[in-house]
Enzyme design. Structure first.
Site, short mmCIF file in Angstrom:
data_model
loop_
_atom_site.label_atom_id
_atom_site.label_comp_id
_atom_site.label_asym_id
_atom_site.label_seq_id
_atom_site.Cartn_x
_atom_site.Cartn_y
_atom_site.Cartn_z
CG ASP A 8 -1.49 1.58 1.73
OD1 ASP A 8 -2.11 1.81 0.74
OD2 ASP A 8 -2.14 1.42 2.86
NE ARG A 9 0.27 7.34 -2.51
CZ ARG A 9 -0.01 8.21 -2.99
NH1 ARG A 9 0.27 8.51 -4.71
NH2 ARG A 9 -0.70 8.88 -2.40
CG ASP A 10 -1.32 7.71 0.28
OD1 ASP A 10 0.15 8.13 0.56
OD2 ASP A 10 -2.43 7.85 -0.58
CG ASN A 51 -8.03 1.85 -3.07
OD1 ASN A 51 -7.68 0.99 -3.54
ND2 ASN A 51 -8.92 1.33 -1.33
CB CYS A 89 -7.92 1.96 -7.43
SG CYS A 89 -10.17 2.27 -7.89
CG HIS A 91 -12.22 3.78 -10.83
ND1 HIS A 91 -11.50 2.52 -10.93
CD2 HIS A 91 -12.13 4.05 -12.06
CE1 HIS A 91 -11.44 1.42 -12.02
NE2 HIS A 91 -11.55 3.06 -13.17
CE LYS A 101 -5.05 -0.44 -1.37
NZ LYS A 101 -3.62 -0.49 -0.64
CG ASP A 126 -2.33 3.20 6.09
OD1 ASP A 126 -2.41 2.14 5.52
OD2 ASP A 126 -2.07 3.91 6.89
MG LIG Z 1 -2.57 3.48 3.53
ZN LIG Z 2 -10.62 0.87 -9.15
#
Ligand SMILES: [Mg+2]
Ligand SMILES: [Zn+2]
Length: 179
Positions: A8-10, A51, A89, A91, A101, A126
């Site tokens: 995951d990034r953030d 996301n 993503c 969206h 996710k 996270d």
């Molecule tokens: Mg995160």
């Molecule tokens: Zn999406």
């Protein structure tokens, strides 16, 4: 087939105390490059699955996201770490897409694209949605940080940060250097 670590990034790679809508909002965790470099060295595929519903909601343009990811990759590379692919993503949360996710769509797409062995792979995140997506894809899951892990689907590990997650993964996969 190669095993992967999906990040995951953030809140995992970068500090997420505020929303990241432009490159100036992006603050790499100082310990992230070394953690990713250790996974690179152990020959894991390292991919980001994030996301970014802010695009669908109109808070951020896809162009800004590309600039943010360019900055992320450049800062990591300058510190000797490599991301093999970045999947997002775009969206809106309620758009009903198949990638956001907790759905496993982004992991599955990366697995197909890069011929990855999801059964020997790991998802690090996270938020509960990260654990749910990783589990749905068939990966082991590592929850990081001091948020609340999901109750119904327990992560395989809960550790402080990406540095501890990398250590856990290398040990779990039997890749801890013997030196
Ligand atoms: Mg995160
Ligand atoms: Zn999406």
């Amino acid at each position: 087939m190669r095993p992967a670590v999906f990040l995951d990034r953030d809140g995992v790679i970068n500090d997420h105390r505020r929303y990241v809508n432009e490159p100036d909002d992006f603050y790499l965790f100082p310990f992230a490059p070394e953690a990713i470099a250790r996974l690179n060295e152990a020959d894991f595929f390292v991919g980001v699955v994030t996301n970014q519903g802010g695009i669908g909601l109109g808070y951020m343009t896809e162009e800004s996201l590309r600039e943010i990811h360019k900055k992320m990759s450049a800062e990591l590379e300058a510190a000797g770490a490599r991301l093999d692919d970045i999947m997002y993503c775009p969206h809106a949360p309620k758009a009903g897409c198949r990638c956001r996710k907790p759905k496993p769509g982004m992991i599955e797409l990366l697995a197909r694209r890069h011929d990855l062995d999801v059964k020997r792979s790991y998802m690090v995140g996270d938020r509960d949605v990260d654990v749910l997506a990783g589990r749905a894809a068939g990966c082991k899951t590592i929850f990081v940080g001091d948020g609340t892990p999901p109750v119904r689907v327990k992560p395989d590990a809960h550790v402080r940060d990406i540095a501890a997650a990398a250590q856990w993964i290398l040990r779990d996969a039997g890749r801890t250097p013997s030196s």
